[in-house]
Design a protein around this motif. Sequence first.
Motif, PDB file in Angstrom:
ATOM      1  N   ALA A  31      75.845  98.204  46.385  1.00  0.00           N
ATOM      2  CA  ALA A  31      74.438  98.486  46.682  1.00  0.00           C
ATOM      3  C   ALA A  31      73.788  99.239  45.523  1.00  0.00           C
ATOM      4  N   ALA A  32      74.530 100.201  44.948  1.00  0.00           N
ATOM      5  CA  ALA A  32      74.002 100.959  43.816  1.00  0.00           C
ATOM      6  C   ALA A  32      73.795 100.053  42.605  1.00  0.00           C
ATOM      7  N   ALA A  33      74.746  99.135  42.388  1.00  0.00           N
ATOM      8  CA  ALA A  33      74.627  98.218  41.255  1.00  0.00           C
ATOM      9  C   ALA A  33      73.430  97.292  41.436  1.00  0.00           C
ATOM     10  N   GLU A  34      73.222  96.811  42.653  1.00  0.00           N
ATOM     11  CA  GLU A  34      72.066  95.951  42.916  1.00  0.00           C
ATOM     12  C   GLU A  34      70.764  96.720  42.753  1.00  0.00           C
ATOM     13  N   GLY A  35      70.782  98.008  43.163  1.00  0.00           N
ATOM     14  CA  GLY A  35      69.590  98.835  43.008  1.00  0.00           C
ATOM     15  C   GLY A  35      69.230  99.052  41.547  1.00  0.00           C
TER      16      GLY A  35
END
Length: 379
Positions: free
Chosen positions: A363-367
Motif C-alpha cells: 500500500a505504501a509503495a502504491e501510494g
Amino acid sequence: MVLKTFGWSFAVTALGLVAAILFGGWTAFGIVAILSILEISLSFDNAVVNAGILKKMNAFWQKIFLTIGILIAVFGMRLVFPVVIVAVSAQLGPIEAVDLALSDKDRYQELVTDAHPAIAAFGGMFLLMIFLDFIFEDRDIKWLGWLERPLAKLGKVDMLSVCIALVILLISAMTFATHAHQHGGTHVDKAETVLLSGIAGLITYMIVGGLSGYFEDKLEEEEEHEHEEEEKAAREGKPRTVVAMAGKAAFFMFLYLEVLDASFSFDGVIGAFAITNDIVLMALGLGIGAMYVRSLTVYLVRQGTLDEYVYLEHGAHYAIGALALILLVTIQYEIPELITGSIGVILIGASFWSSVRRNKRLAAAEGNAGDKTEVTSGV
C-alpha cells in the motif's frame, strides 16, 4: 455475514452446552467447553488449508461441505471413529464396542491409548505428505524465502516427498515405536504396527490426493470447454448447458477434504481422552468445535481472506508439518495438548502478521507511486 456463516455454529453451541448441563451438570458444561476450545485451536490450520481447496468449488459444493460434510466430521470422526478404534484394536464387534464405551469408560480409554501408535502413524504420514508436497512446490509467493527457494529446487526431484516420508516413518518405527506408550505408563514394541499404519496413511494420501489432483485438472479443462460452449451458445441463441464433469471433479475434491479433516481430527480425538473418557461429553465438545472449523473455512473463502493474507496458507502448512512430527513423537512420549495447539496458533499467527506487514508495504509503495504520478502530471 458473520451470523449467516456462523449461525449454525452458535445454535449447536447453545444446544450442546445445554445438553451437557442436563447430562452431567456444570462439571460437564466445563468439560464440553474445554473440548470445544481444544478442537478449534488444534484444527484452525485445518480450516485454513480447507479454505484453500474449498475456494475452487462453487456455492453448491460449499453448501454441501457445510451441511453433509459436518455430519461426516461430527458423527464419523468425533463419535464413530473412537468406537471403531476400540472395535478394531480389541477385536470386538461394533455393538460390543459401543457398550464398552458407555458402560466401562476406563477400559475404553485404555484400549484407545493402546491403539494410539497406529493412529499417530497413519495420521502423521498423511499430514506429513501434505506438508512435504507443499514446501517442495515452486510458488510465486514465498513466506520464508531463505528456506522455500532451495526446497523448491529440491522439489524437482521425482518422488522426493515420498522418499523423505518413508525415511521418517522408518526412523520412527526404529525409535519411538520400539518403546510405544501404553496405558498404565508401560512401553511395548509397536514397530510393525507403526510401519503398517504409516504405509497405509501414505497410500491413502496418494490415492485420494491423486484422484483429487486428476479431477481438479479435469475441472479446469471442462471450465475452459464450458466457457467456449457458452460463447458458442450465446452466438447461436441457444440455452447454455452445464458440464457434468465439473460436478464429478468437485465431488472428488469434497472427498479429499473429508479425508483431510479426518487426519486432522486424530490429535483432537486422542487429546480429548486426556480430559474425559465420557463418550457423550467427547462427542458434544468435539462436535461443537468441528462446527466452528467448518464455518471458519467457509468464512475464509467468502471473505477472500486467503487472497488478502497470502502467507496464511504457508503458516497453516508449516503447522501441519509440525503436527505430523508431533504425532509421530507421541507414539512414545506424551505431549501436552496445550503445546500441540500453541504451535499451530503461533505459526499461523506469524504468517498472518507477515501478511499484514506485506500489505502495508504494498500500500505504501502504491501510494508513493501515485504521488510521483501526480507530481509528473502537474509538471
